[in-house]
Design a protein around this motif. Sequence first.
Motif, PDB file in Angstrom:
ATOM      1  N   GLY A 165       3.855 -16.480  -7.349  1.00  0.00           N
ATOM      2  CA  GLY A 165       4.279 -15.824  -6.114  1.00  0.00           C
ATOM      3  C   GLY A 165       3.486 -14.573  -5.791  1.00  0.00           C
ATOM      4  O   GLY A 165       3.450 -14.133  -4.645  1.00  0.00           O
ATOM      5  N   ALA A 166       2.821 -13.993  -6.778  1.00  0.00           N
ATOM      6  CA  ALA A 166       2.008 -12.797  -6.537  1.00  0.00           C
ATOM      7  C   ALA A 166       0.791 -13.120  -5.682  1.00  0.00           C
ATOM      8  O   ALA A 166       0.182 -12.221  -5.102  1.00  0.00           O
ATOM      9  CB  ALA A 166       1.571 -12.183  -7.869  1.00  0.00           C
ATOM     10  N   GLY A 167       0.436 -14.393  -5.587  1.00  0.00           N
ATOM     11  CA  GLY A 167      -0.696 -14.787  -4.758  1.00  0.00           C
ATOM     12  C   GLY A 167      -0.517 -14.385  -3.307  1.00  0.00           C
ATOM     13  O   GLY A 167      -1.479 -14.031  -2.625  1.00  0.00           O
ATOM     14  N   LEU A 168       0.713 -14.422  -2.820  1.00  0.00           N
ATOM     15  CA  LEU A 168       0.989 -14.022  -1.432  1.00  0.00           C
ATOM     16  C   LEU A 168       0.621 -12.557  -1.232  1.00  0.00           C
ATOM     17  O   LEU A 168      -0.011 -12.201  -0.239  1.00  0.00           O
ATOM     18  CB  LEU A 168       2.453 -14.268  -1.092  1.00  0.00           C
ATOM     19  N   ALA A 169       0.979 -11.709  -2.182  1.00  0.00           N
ATOM     20  CA  ALA A 169       0.650 -10.284  -2.082  1.00  0.00           C
ATOM     21  C   ALA A 169      -0.863 -10.070  -2.115  1.00  0.00           C
ATOM     22  O   ALA A 169      -1.390  -9.215  -1.396  1.00  0.00           O
ATOM     23  CB  ALA A 169       1.324  -9.507  -3.205  1.00  0.00           C
ATOM     24  N   VAL A 170      -1.564 -10.833  -2.918  1.00  0.00           N
ATOM     25  CA  VAL A 170      -3.020 -10.727  -2.999  1.00  0.00           C
ATOM     26  C   VAL A 170      -3.637 -11.060  -1.642  1.00  0.00           C
ATOM     27  O   VAL A 170      -4.501 -10.337  -1.143  1.00  0.00           O
ATOM     28  CB  VAL A 170      -3.586 -11.660  -4.094  1.00  0.00           C
ATOM     29  N   VAL A 171      -3.190 -12.144  -1.038  1.00  0.00           N
ATOM     30  CA  VAL A 171      -3.744 -12.553   0.257  1.00  0.00           C
ATOM     31  C   VAL A 171      -3.408 -11.524   1.333  1.00  0.00           C
ATOM     32  O   VAL A 171      -4.242 -11.203   2.182  1.00  0.00           O
ATOM     33  CB  VAL A 171      -3.251 -13.965   0.647  1.00  0.00           C
ATOM     34  N   ARG A 172      -2.230 -10.960   1.297  1.00  0.00           N
ATOM     35  CA  ARG A 172      -1.876  -9.931   2.292  1.00  0.00           C
ATOM     36  C   ARG A 172      -2.729  -8.680   2.125  1.00  0.00           C
ATOM     37  O   ARG A 172      -3.111  -8.050   3.112  1.00  0.00           O
ATOM     38  CB  ARG A 172      -0.388  -9.610   2.203  1.00  0.00           C
ATOM     39  N   ARG A 173      -3.050  -8.315   0.874  1.00  0.00           N
ATOM     40  CA  ARG A 173      -3.944  -7.169   0.662  1.00  0.00           C
ATOM     41  C   ARG A 173      -5.344  -7.472   1.202  1.00  0.00           C
ATOM     42  O   ARG A 173      -5.978  -6.606   1.800  1.00  0.00           O
ATOM     43  CB  ARG A 173      -4.015  -6.796  -0.820  1.00  0.00           C
ATOM     44  N   LEU A 174      -5.819  -8.688   0.995  1.00  0.00           N
ATOM     45  CA  LEU A 174      -7.115  -9.080   1.552  1.00  0.00           C
ATOM     46  C   LEU A 174      -7.105  -8.970   3.075  1.00  0.00           C
ATOM     47  O   LEU A 174      -8.062  -8.487   3.687  1.00  0.00           O
ATOM     48  CB  LEU A 174      -7.460 -10.516   1.144  1.00  0.00           C
ATOM     49  N   GLN A 175      -6.007  -9.404   3.682  1.00  0.00           N
ATOM     50  CA  GLN A 175      -5.889  -9.325   5.138  1.00  0.00           C
ATOM     51  C   GLN A 175      -5.926  -7.865   5.603  1.00  0.00           C
ATOM     52  O   GLN A 175      -6.599  -7.539   6.584  1.00  0.00           O
ATOM     53  CB  GLN A 175      -4.608 -10.005   5.598  1.00  0.00           C
ATOM     54  N   GLN A 176      -5.226  -6.991   4.911  1.00  0.00           N
ATOM     55  CA  GLN A 176      -5.223  -5.574   5.285  1.00  0.00           C
ATOM     56  C   GLN A 176      -6.626  -4.973   5.192  1.00  0.00           C
ATOM     57  O   GLN A 176      -7.043  -4.209   6.058  1.00  0.00           O
ATOM     58  CB  GLN A 176      -4.258  -4.789   4.397  1.00  0.00           C
ATOM     59  N   ARG A 177      -7.338  -5.333   4.139  1.00  0.00           N
ATOM     60  CA  ARG A 177      -8.706  -4.827   3.994  1.00  0.00           C
ATOM     61  C   ARG A 177      -9.611  -5.369   5.094  1.00  0.00           C
ATOM     62  O   ARG A 177     -10.484  -4.665   5.592  1.00  0.00           O
ATOM     63  CB  ARG A 177      -9.257  -5.170   2.619  1.00  0.00           C
ATOM     64  N   TRP A 178      -9.399  -6.602   5.471  1.00  0.00           N
ATOM     65  CA  TRP A 178     -10.186  -7.199   6.559  1.00  0.00           C
ATOM     66  C   TRP A 178      -9.939  -6.434   7.856  1.00  0.00           C
ATOM     67  O   TRP A 178     -10.867  -6.095   8.587  1.00  0.00           O
ATOM     68  CB  TRP A 178      -9.805  -8.672   6.717  1.00  0.00           C
ATOM     69  N   VAL A 234     -14.468  -8.289  14.248  1.00  0.00           N
ATOM     70  CA  VAL A 234     -14.201  -8.932  15.523  1.00  0.00           C
ATOM     71  C   VAL A 234     -13.311 -10.163  15.326  1.00  0.00           C
ATOM     72  O   VAL A 234     -12.528 -10.515  16.187  1.00  0.00           O
ATOM     73  CB  VAL A 234     -15.525  -9.337  16.209  1.00  0.00           C
ATOM     74  N   THR A 235     -13.420 -10.796  14.178  1.00  0.00           N
ATOM     75  CA  THR A 235     -12.647 -12.008  13.904  1.00  0.00           C
ATOM     76  C   THR A 235     -11.303 -11.667  13.281  1.00  0.00           C
ATOM     77  O   THR A 235     -11.119 -10.601  12.703  1.00  0.00           O
ATOM     78  CB  THR A 235     -13.418 -12.939  12.955  1.00  0.00           C
ATOM     79  N   SER A 236     -10.364 -12.589  13.398  1.00  0.00           N
ATOM     80  CA  SER A 236      -9.048 -12.391  12.794  1.00  0.00           C
ATOM     81  C   SER A 236      -9.009 -13.044  11.413  1.00  0.00           C
ATOM     82  O   SER A 236      -9.926 -13.753  11.014  1.00  0.00           O
ATOM     83  CB  SER A 236      -7.956 -12.977  13.691  1.00  0.00           C
ATOM     84  N   PHE A 237      -7.926 -12.799  10.687  1.00  0.00           N
ATOM     85  CA  PHE A 237      -7.758 -13.304   9.331  1.00  0.00           C
ATOM     86  C   PHE A 237      -6.425 -14.024   9.264  1.00  0.00           C
ATOM     87  O   PHE A 237      -5.372 -13.405   9.349  1.00  0.00           O
ATOM     88  CB  PHE A 237      -7.758 -12.131   8.352  1.00  0.00           C
ATOM     89  N   SER A 238      -6.471 -15.323   9.132  1.00  0.00           N
ATOM     90  CA  SER A 238      -5.260 -16.116   8.941  1.00  0.00           C
ATOM     91  C   SER A 238      -5.380 -16.849   7.618  1.00  0.00           C
ATOM     92  O   SER A 238      -6.477 -17.207   7.200  1.00  0.00           O
ATOM     93  CB  SER A 238      -5.091 -17.142  10.063  1.00  0.00           C
ATOM     94  N   ALA A 239      -4.246 -17.052   6.956  1.00  0.00           N
ATOM     95  CA  ALA A 239      -4.267 -17.748   5.679  1.00  0.00           C
ATOM     96  C   ALA A 239      -2.974 -18.524   5.493  1.00  0.00           C
ATOM     97  O   ALA A 239      -1.916 -18.125   5.970  1.00  0.00           O
ATOM     98  CB  ALA A 239      -4.444 -16.765   4.525  1.00  0.00           C
ATOM     99  N   ASP A 293      -4.147 -14.293  12.915  1.00  0.00           N
ATOM    100  CA  ASP A 293      -4.087 -13.004  12.219  1.00  0.00           C
ATOM    101  C   ASP A 293      -2.776 -12.812  11.462  1.00  0.00           C
ATOM    102  O   ASP A 293      -2.107 -11.791  11.570  1.00  0.00           O
ATOM    103  CB  ASP A 293      -4.324 -11.850  13.192  1.00  0.00           C
ATOM    104  N   ARG A 294      -2.411 -13.845  10.697  1.00  0.00           N
ATOM    105  CA  ARG A 294      -1.177 -13.774   9.910  1.00  0.00           C
ATOM    106  C   ARG A 294      -1.312 -14.613   8.649  1.00  0.00           C
ATOM    107  O   ARG A 294      -2.207 -15.422   8.523  1.00  0.00           O
ATOM    108  CB  ARG A 294       0.024 -14.217  10.726  1.00  0.00           C
ATOM    109  N   VAL A 295      -0.390 -14.382   7.732  1.00  0.00           N
ATOM    110  CA  VAL A 295      -0.333 -15.127   6.477  1.00  0.00           C
ATOM    111  C   VAL A 295       0.990 -15.880   6.455  1.00  0.00           C
ATOM    112  O   VAL A 295       2.045 -15.294   6.699  1.00  0.00           O
ATOM    113  CB  VAL A 295      -0.424 -14.182   5.255  1.00  0.00           C
ATOM    114  N   VAL A 296       0.933 -17.175   6.174  1.00  0.00           N
ATOM    115  CA  VAL A 296       2.137 -18.008   6.140  1.00  0.00           C
ATOM    116  C   VAL A 296       2.273 -18.613   4.747  1.00  0.00           C
ATOM    117  O   VAL A 296       1.320 -19.183   4.213  1.00  0.00           O
ATOM    118  CB  VAL A 296       2.075 -19.121   7.203  1.00  0.00           C
ATOM    119  N   LEU A 297       3.451 -18.480   4.167  1.00  0.00           N
ATOM    120  CA  LEU A 297       3.765 -19.060   2.862  1.00  0.00           C
ATOM    121  C   LEU A 297       4.453 -20.398   3.065  1.00  0.00           C
ATOM    122  O   LEU A 297       5.468 -20.482   3.761  1.00  0.00           O
ATOM    123  CB  LEU A 297       4.683 -18.128   2.067  1.00  0.00           C
TER     124      LEU A 297
END
Length: 75
Positions: free
Chosen positions: A7-20, A26-31, A62-66
Amino acid sequence: MLPGAGGAGLAVVRRLQQRWRAKECVTSFSAGVAVAAAGETPEAAVARADGALYVAKREGRDRVVLEASPDDELT
């Protein structure tokens, strides 16, 4: 893929999105994120994550979906 992240993978991806976002790209980050269930094949987990990615794009990008685990659906 983040083997062993669970479940920590979700937090990792959200941190990547914040850094992006901080890079003001110019591009968005969806995962799409899926935690592999016990006994689930890697291909099945990736397919669920891919499905979650398409949900993220449909919901406005520009969002992360679990994606729920198959184990969650049994309860």
